[in-house]
Motif scaffolding. Structure first.
Motif, short mmCIF file in Angstrom:
data_model
loop_
_atom_site.label_atom_id
_atom_site.label_comp_id
_atom_site.label_asym_id
_atom_site.label_seq_id
_atom_site.Cartn_x
_atom_site.Cartn_y
_atom_site.Cartn_z
N ALA A 1 57.71 -21.68 -2.02
CA ALA A 1 56.30 -22.17 -2.36
C ALA A 1 56.07 -22.44 -3.85
N GLY A 2 55.03 -23.16 -4.02
CA GLY A 2 54.58 -23.48 -5.36
C GLY A 2 53.90 -22.56 -6.19
N GLU A 3 53.89 -22.64 -7.59
CA GLU A 3 53.26 -21.85 -8.38
C GLU A 3 51.80 -21.54 -7.97
N LEU A 4 51.11 -20.37 -8.43
CA LEU A 4 49.58 -20.30 -7.99
C LEU A 4 48.81 -20.66 -9.09
N ALA A 5 47.89 -21.23 -9.11
CA ALA A 5 46.90 -21.53 -10.07
C ALA A 5 46.66 -20.43 -10.87
N GLN A 6 46.18 -20.48 -12.28
CA GLN A 6 45.86 -19.45 -13.10
C GLN A 6 44.37 -19.32 -13.14
N PRO A 7 43.94 -17.98 -12.79
CA PRO A 7 42.42 -17.77 -12.79
C PRO A 7 41.88 -18.02 -14.30
N VAL A 8 40.57 -18.12 -14.14
CA VAL A 8 39.95 -18.54 -15.33
C VAL A 8 38.90 -17.05 -15.86
N SER A 9 39.14 -16.54 -16.87
CA SER A 9 38.53 -15.26 -17.32
C SER A 9 36.95 -15.36 -17.67
N ASN A 10 36.33 -14.47 -17.35
CA ASN A 10 34.90 -14.52 -17.97
C ASN A 10 34.85 -14.48 -19.48
N ASN A 11 34.03 -14.95 -20.28
CA ASN A 11 33.73 -14.65 -21.64
C ASN A 11 32.63 -13.80 -21.96
N ASN A 12 32.00 -13.27 -21.16
CA ASN A 12 30.96 -12.31 -21.41
C ASN A 12 31.13 -11.21 -20.33
N PHE A 13 29.73 -10.37 -20.49
CA PHE A 13 29.50 -9.24 -19.28
C PHE A 13 29.00 -10.00 -17.96
N VAL A 14 29.60 -9.60 -16.83
CA VAL A 14 29.31 -9.96 -15.80
C VAL A 14 28.74 -8.82 -15.07
N ILE A 15 27.50 -8.86 -14.48
CA ILE A 15 26.99 -7.68 -13.87
C ILE A 15 26.63 -7.86 -12.50
N LYS A 16 27.16 -6.96 -11.78
CA LYS A 16 26.78 -7.37 -10.08
C LYS A 16 26.15 -5.85 -9.66
N HIS A 17 25.10 -5.99 -9.05
CA HIS A 17 24.66 -4.98 -8.25
C HIS A 17 24.52 -5.05 -6.65
N ILE A 18 25.05 -3.94 -5.95
CA ILE A 18 25.10 -4.06 -4.56
C ILE A 18 24.15 -2.89 -4.16
N PRO A 19 22.88 -3.27 -3.68
CA PRO A 19 22.06 -2.34 -3.23
C PRO A 19 22.58 -1.33 -2.16
N PHE A 20 22.56 -0.02 -2.32
CA PHE A 20 23.07 0.75 -1.16
C PHE A 20 22.46 2.10 -1.28
N GLN A 21 21.94 2.86 -0.38
CA GLN A 21 21.40 4.01 -0.11
C GLN A 21 22.39 4.99 -0.08
N SER A 22 22.67 5.72 -1.05
CA SER A 22 23.42 6.98 -0.96
C SER A 22 23.00 7.88 -2.18
N ALA A 23 23.70 9.23 -2.24
CA ALA A 23 23.40 10.12 -2.95
C ALA A 23 24.25 9.77 -4.27
N GLN A 24 25.42 9.09 -4.04
CA GLN A 24 26.21 8.82 -5.14
C GLN A 24 26.29 7.46 -5.45
N ALA A 25 26.31 6.86 -7.00
CA ALA A 25 26.39 5.73 -7.27
C ALA A 25 28.19 5.31 -7.54
N HIS A 26 28.60 4.05 -7.14
CA HIS A 26 29.92 3.89 -7.39
C HIS A 26 29.86 2.71 -8.46
N VAL A 27 30.98 2.88 -9.34
CA VAL A 27 30.84 1.88 -10.63
C VAL A 27 32.47 1.37 -10.69
N THR A 28 32.61 0.15 -10.89
CA THR A 28 33.89 -0.50 -11.30
C THR A 28 33.74 -1.33 -12.42
#
Length: 499
Positions: free
Chosen positions: A284-311
């Motif tokens: 198999a050939g070489e995989l492409a190189q991913p492109v890094s983000n240059n600043n903060f990227v914030i993604k919010h997934i609305p979800f009803q629960s007692a706990q908030a989850h963060v990555t």
């Protein structure tokens, strides 16, 4: 007759001391004829053996296994470790054919590698699924086929007796080469997968992981889930599955790991037999190189629960990067070392924001990711994010604690023998060494490489590979004030800011 504790003790004593007891089974019925056993101290030869356990040295040094680099006339890299303790052989075939290759067959086929692995043992032109299973049962063999992001792994464990090894191996090669991927099996797998996708929507941690990879990798092959999505797996058909197999599950795209009761000549013969009974194909050939983000990227997934989850996380580096071991040490110091890690101390021990917080690196063919994650109460979400991100920023910028570094290295060295504590674990390590092109003596060189790492090495690797100012943050919670979160993250980048 006996309670669980006494039965466990008796299993140890009797199996160690009486020659006429072949083995102890699981918790349901340890012995076939318990009532007829004479277990008086006068007849137990194992009592002196148990007493001798007091004299075991606590400073035993474990020797890494010697890894043979076998000559293979087909040019397939083959690694072997001889182990005469058990009459078993472990064989792992590792192909450069993970989910990262799905779209090389056609766009929109996420889950193709995973589905190929799942359906291989459902039948060939000669054998149906029941007949295949029967051969493995009759030989006492165990096998597994699994697709990951980078690799497609086929594993066989069987007795070293040729009368058991040969039929089991031939059946494995039969399904590897000739699986038919019939429509009825595919339809059932797709139906089951759809049910699993529905359950996924109820799992905030899994949702967070999928969104994180998509946000970090964008259009790169690592972005999509290994198992695909409901939309992508509907595009899979038997012809695509066969095309994937014929393209990627070939000898020149494979490495072989063998562990067990063989000598090097027997292992070489076995490796060449496997290599010669798989289509040769192309690497198999070489995989492409991913492109890094240059600043903060914030993604919010609305979800009803007692706990908030963060990555939190960003693009990391490859498995072959010279800084990998330094980064493994750094990760253990920051969030991969349990209660002693910085992240756990800041979030749980000092403030009680979470039950557990962990960081990790994934080192792969193309650059993997560094990430850390935790869950917390909704009312502690912003405060916990401020503390976690600030701890990360400080870890990168401030001098490394020399004592923590030495303690971390010592802990890693003590734990390293777990990587070769059994034939199965050795075999898995050989598969990784072969797949990523690492030297055959890496297991034995590891303690020396670890000992040589200095504070300066760790700090240099941190400054090069970890970045507190261009992170992707995924939050699963009912609501999120993204402007407030952006402000917290920017404030944390100031050296004078304290949590």
């Amino acid at each position: 007759m006996f309670n669980t504790t006494s039965r466990l003790f008796l299993a140890l004593v009797i199996s160690a001391g009486l020659n006429n007891i072949a083995y102890a089974t699981s918790d349901e019925g340890y012995f076939n004829n318990q009532d007829n056993l004479d277990i008086s101290p006068n007849t137990l030869q194992s009592i002196p053996l148990l007493q001798s356990l007091k004299n075991l040295a606590t400073t035993t040094e474990y020797q890494a296994p010697y890894v043979h680099e076998l000559k293979n006339r087909y040019g397939v890299r083959s690694l072997f470790v001889e182990s005469q303790d058990l009459p078993m052989v472990d064989i792992q075939l590792t192909f450069n054919a993970g989910s990262a290759r799905d779209n090389e067959i056609a766009n929109g086929l996420g889950g193709l590698a995973s589905m190929t692995a799942r359906l291989m043992s459902e039948g060939t032109e000669k054998y149906n699924a029941t007949q295949i299973a029967s051969v493995f049962e009759q030989t006492g063999a165990r096998y597994s086929i699994q697709a990951y992001r980078d690799m497609f792994v086929v594993h066989l464990r069987v007795l070293s007796d040729p009368k058991k090894l040969e039929p089991a191996l031939n059946m494995l090669l039969e399904i590897l080469n000739n699986a038919t991927f019939k429509n009825n099996s595919l339809s059932l797998a797709i139906s089951n997968n759809q049910a699993g996708q529905q359950q996924l929507k109820e799992n905030p941690s899994r949702l967070m992981g999928i969104q994180f990879y998509r946000s970090v990798y964008g259009t790169h092959p690592y972005a999509e889930p290994i198992t695909g999505t409901n939309g992508s797996i509907k595009r899979i058909n038997p012809e695509r599955l066969k095309q994937f197999r014929d393209t990627f599950l070939v000898a020149q795209n494979m490495n072989i790991a063998i562990t067990g009761k063989l000598n090097s000549k027997e292992a070489q013969k076995l490796a060449e037999y496997i290599s010669g009974h798989v289509p040769q194909g192309n690497k198999a050939g070489e995989l492409a190189q991913p492109v890094s983000n240059n600043n903060f990227v914030i993604k919010h997934i609305p979800f009803q629960s007692a706990q908030a989850h963060v990555t939190f996380g960003h693009i990391g580096t490859t498995r072959n990067d010279p800084d990998r071991l330094a980064l493994e040490v750094a990760n253990r110091m920051f969030g991969g070392g349990g209660f002693n890690s910085i992240l756990m101390q800041e979030l749980r021990v000092k403030r009680g924001y979470t039950y557990g917080a962990y960081s990790s690196f994934s080192f792969s063919q193309a650059p993997g990711v560094f990430s850390f994650s935790y869950s917390t109460r909704q009312d502690q979400l912003m405060d916990s994010i401020k503390v976690a991100h600030k701890a990360f920023a400080d870890f990168i910028q401030k001098p490394i604690d020399r004592k923590q570094l030495e303690d971390t290295k010592a802990g890693m060295l003590r734990a390293y023998p777990n990587n070769y504590s059994s034939n199965a674990s050795i075999n898995a390590q050989l598969g990784l060494l072969g797949f990523y092109g690492q030297p055959a003596d890496y297991l034995s060189q590891y303690p020396k490489l670890l000992a040589r790492l200095s504070v300066e090495d760790i700090e240099k690797a941190l400054h090069k590979h970890l970045h507190a100012d261009n992170m992707t943050i995924v939050v699963v919670a009912p609501s999120l004030d993204q402007d407030e979160l952006q402000s917290i993250l920017q404030q944390n980048l100031s050296p004078a800011q304290n949590p």
